[in-house]
Design an enzyme around this catalytic site. Structure first.
Site, PDB file in Angstrom:
ATOM      1  N   GLU A 130       0.815  -1.129  -0.005  1.00 11.86           N
ATOM      2  CA  GLU A 130       0.117  -0.141   0.141  1.00 11.86           C
ATOM      3  C   GLU A 130       0.859   1.157   0.098  1.00 11.86           C
ATOM      4  O   GLU A 130       2.069   1.210   0.384  1.00 11.86           O
ATOM      5  CB  GLU A 130      -0.866   0.008   1.313  1.00 11.86           C
ATOM      6  CG  GLU A 130      -1.786  -1.227   1.400  1.00 11.86           C
ATOM      7  CD  GLU A 130      -2.816  -1.098   2.331  1.00 11.86           C
ATOM      8  OE1 GLU A 130      -2.593  -0.181   3.248  1.00 11.86           O
ATOM      9  OE2 GLU A 130      -3.896  -2.059   2.439  1.00 11.86           O
ATOM     10  N   PRO A 131       0.156   2.370  -0.225  1.00 11.91           N
ATOM     11  CA  PRO A 131       1.190   3.437  -0.175  1.00 11.91           C
ATOM     12  C   PRO A 131       1.920   3.666   0.865  1.00 11.91           C
ATOM     13  O   PRO A 131       3.147   4.354   0.899  1.00 11.91           O
ATOM     14  CB  PRO A 131       0.212   4.760  -0.509  1.00 11.91           C
ATOM     15  CG  PRO A 131      -1.043   4.096  -1.176  1.00 11.91           C
ATOM     16  CD  PRO A 131      -0.997   2.634  -0.691  1.00 11.91           C
ATOM     17  N   GLY A 134       4.456  -0.937   2.509  1.00 13.43           N
ATOM     18  CA  GLY A 134       5.239  -1.865   1.620  1.00 13.43           C
ATOM     19  C   GLY A 134       5.707  -3.095   2.471  1.00 13.43           C
ATOM     20  O   GLY A 134       5.084  -4.055   2.513  1.00 13.43           O
ATOM     21  N   PHE A 163       2.097  -0.442  -6.207  1.00 16.67           N
ATOM     22  CA  PHE A 163       2.943  -1.051  -6.801  1.00 16.67           C
ATOM     23  C   PHE A 163       2.847  -2.650  -7.110  1.00 16.67           C
ATOM     24  O   PHE A 163       3.099  -3.682  -6.952  1.00 16.67           O
ATOM     25  CB  PHE A 163       4.189  -1.282  -6.081  1.00 16.67           C
ATOM     26  CG  PHE A 163       4.382   0.198  -5.465  1.00 16.67           C
ATOM     27  CD1 PHE A 163       4.854   1.352  -6.283  1.00 16.67           C
ATOM     28  CD2 PHE A 163       4.639   0.416  -4.106  1.00 16.67           C
ATOM     29  CE1 PHE A 163       5.227   2.445  -5.709  1.00 16.67           C
ATOM     30  CE2 PHE A 163       4.926   1.618  -3.513  1.00 16.67           C
ATOM     31  CZ  PHE A 163       5.292   2.776  -4.307  1.00 16.67           C
ATOM     32  N   TYR A 238      -0.271 -14.607   8.111  1.00 17.49           N
ATOM     33  CA  TYR A 238       0.636 -15.726   8.000  1.00 17.49           C
ATOM     34  C   TYR A 238       0.935 -16.357   6.832  1.00 17.49           C
ATOM     35  O   TYR A 238       1.677 -16.965   6.323  1.00 17.49           O
ATOM     36  CB  TYR A 238       0.132 -16.890   9.211  1.00 17.49           C
ATOM     37  CG  TYR A 238       0.165 -16.114  10.746  1.00 17.49           C
ATOM     38  CD1 TYR A 238       1.291 -15.772  11.313  1.00 17.49           C
ATOM     39  CD2 TYR A 238      -1.111 -15.298  11.201  1.00 17.49           C
ATOM     40  CE1 TYR A 238       1.088 -15.152  12.636  1.00 17.49           C
ATOM     41  CE2 TYR A 238      -1.218 -15.053  12.234  1.00 17.49           C
ATOM     42  CZ  TYR A 238      -0.059 -14.587  12.892  1.00 17.49           C
ATOM     43  OH  TYR A 238      -0.294 -13.847  14.217  1.00 17.49           O
ATOM     44  N   GLU A 247       8.071 -16.600  -2.968  1.00 22.65           N
ATOM     45  CA  GLU A 247       8.443 -15.394  -3.507  1.00 22.65           C
ATOM     46  C   GLU A 247       9.978 -14.879  -3.515  1.00 22.65           C
ATOM     47  O   GLU A 247      10.421 -14.439  -4.759  1.00 22.65           O
ATOM     48  CB  GLU A 247       7.797 -14.036  -3.261  1.00 22.65           C
ATOM     49  CG  GLU A 247       7.830 -12.559  -3.618  1.00 22.65           C
ATOM     50  CD  GLU A 247       6.841 -11.677  -3.186  1.00 22.65           C
ATOM     51  OE1 GLU A 247       7.310 -10.597  -3.306  1.00 22.65           O
ATOM     52  OE2 GLU A 247       5.641 -12.138  -2.546  1.00 22.65           O
ATOM     53  N   ARG A 273      36.645  -6.116 -27.377  1.00 29.27           N
ATOM     54  CA  ARG A 273      36.738  -4.365 -27.263  1.00 29.27           C
ATOM     55  C   ARG A 273      38.138  -4.136 -27.337  1.00 29.27           C
ATOM     56  O   ARG A 273      38.914  -4.470 -26.498  1.00 29.27           O
ATOM     57  CB  ARG A 273      35.917  -3.825 -26.175  1.00 29.27           C
ATOM     58  CG  ARG A 273      36.264  -2.226 -26.045  1.00 29.27           C
ATOM     59  CD  ARG A 273      35.256  -1.690 -27.157  1.00 29.27           C
ATOM     60  NE  ARG A 273      35.029  -0.357 -26.576  1.00 29.27           N
ATOM     61  CZ  ARG A 273      36.006   0.653 -27.121  1.00 29.27           C
ATOM     62  NH1 ARG A 273      37.022   0.409 -27.888  1.00 29.27           N
ATOM     63  NH2 ARG A 273      35.495   2.158 -26.733  1.00 29.27           N
ATOM     64  N   GLY A 345      30.605   3.824 -22.710  1.00 26.71           N
ATOM     65  CA  GLY A 345      29.385   4.551 -23.355  1.00 26.71           C
ATOM     66  C   GLY A 345      28.288   3.796 -23.719  1.00 26.71           C
ATOM     67  O   GLY A 345      26.964   4.127 -23.566  1.00 26.71           O
TER      68      GLY A 345
END
Length: 382
Positions: A130-131, A134, A163, A238, A247, A273, A345
């Protein structure tokens, strides 16, 4: 990817299957998805048809009854894509939202929804952040009140979520809400898209994960039937904490995938390179820094597999998984920033893979539990 002591032939077959899917369906097309801000639904449905959207779910609902190790193999293989927006779209569905239904759903709820989840017909999201809440899940303010009137027995949800990955284009949402006054007194609810009062407040523009849709969700007197309570009333906190283990291992896999791809791309680059009459690989400092980063990644990867194995053994590994999330979230940023530096770059030019990995990696030290929160979870268990 090097072998681990936990591997078996089925794991290698799964890695190969996912790699072929990425090569055919994702890498040639995903740059366009970054512009549209979403992964096309037909791609996700093809993943479902290939049996890749719920391998840890029950076979009777289209899953493969896979254990935590096999699920990690899938997440790590998926994370070999250089498009993190695609990766997180899938992993939220398979490892962060869908498991709530898999673990806590009633037989009726599973029969109604889970076959469509595993096939990709329904894409899922989980509404926790939530705002003002988190990583502090218990600080949420969204509420659900029990009602019983002429419309029947149900719950009325009010509040805002922030989010939320898959929030704009998802179909099925598993939403946490306070159902009592105690700090941890919350419950989970199944909310379908289109339920009156449930709206996408706004689509959020992000620095990275550009092909992943992220939303603010608004619940304004959203009524759901009593049958949409997911799990036990008052036990949602829980359930959320339990699923955080799945997750966070998945996010660890995502971080390790970014690391391996950044190192692969950079090793190829520095060997070609030319600078000051030699290749960058001829510079001792570059060789040694890449070697040390690779050593750290390999060590973290072994720890990650050990964590997944511990889950299969039924061990309590909240401390270890919190360590893994903190470690990999910080390591991926060290790796990709160094690799980007060695590209000069070109590492700052949009549409190069290393630039994309650099901006996509940043959130892995924040989302799913910020590093500082994870380290507190570690410390309080000593």
């Amino acid at each position: 990817m090097s072998a681990t002591i936990y591997d078996n032939p089925d794991h290698e077959l799964l890695r190969d299957q996912v790699a072929r899917f990425l090569e055919r369906e994702v890498e040639p097309h995903a740059a366009a998805w970054e512009e549209t801000g979403m992964v096309p639904r037909d791609v996700l449905r093809r993943m479902g048809q290939a049996g890749l959207l719920g391998i840890a779910f029950e076979s009777e609902y289209g899953g493969a009854d896979a254990d935590a190790l096999t699920n990690l193999v899938f997440a790590e293989a998926l994370s070999q894509s250089t498009f993190a927006g695609f990766i997180i779209t899938v992993l939220v569905h398979t490892d962060m939202a869908g498991p709530h239904l898999h673990h806590a759903g009633t037989p009726a709820q599973k029969a109604k929804y889970l076959p469509k989840v595993t096939s990709g017909e329904l894409i899922t999201a989980v509404g926790i952040s939530e705002p003002g809440a988190g990583s502090d899940v218990a600080g949420m303010r969204t509420t659900a009140k029990r009602v019983s009137d002429g419309e029947g027995d149900g719950w009325v949800i009010n509040g805002t979520k922030m989010f939320i990955t898959n929030g704009v284009h998802g179909d099925l949402y598993f939403v946490a809400a306070k159902t009592g006054t105690a700090r941890h007194d919350m419950s989970m609810f199944i909310v379908e898209k289109g339920t009156p009062g449930f709206t996408v407040g706004r689509a959020l523009k992000k620095t990275g994960w550009l092909s992943s849709d992220t939303a603010e969700l608004v619940f304004d007197n959203v009524r759901v039937p009593a049958a949409n309570l997911l799990g036990e009333e008052g036990k949602g906190f829980y359930s959320v904490m339990k699923n955080f283990q799945t997750e966070r291992i998945a996010l660890g896999a995502m971080a390790i995938g970014h690391c391996t791809q950044a190192l692969r791309i950079t090793l190829d680059h520095v060997r070609q390179r030319q600078a000051f009459g030699a290749t960058l690989w001829d510079q001792q400092t570059i060789r040694q820094r890449l070697s040390m980063l690779d050593a750290k990644v390999r060590a973290a990867r072994q720890f990650m597999y050990h964590c997944a194995w511990s889950v299969t053994q039924g061990h309590d590994i909240v401390q270890e998984v919190s360590m893994l999330k903190a470690l990999t979230g910080e390591l991926v940023n060290e790796v990709v920033q160094t690799c980007q530096q060695f590209h000069g770059g070109m590492g700052f030019i949009r549409e190069t893979a290393i630039e994309r990995l650099w901006r996509d990696a940043r959130v892995l030290a924040i989302g799913g539990g910020a590093t500082e929160v994870m380290l507190e979870e570690v410390a309080k268990r000593y």
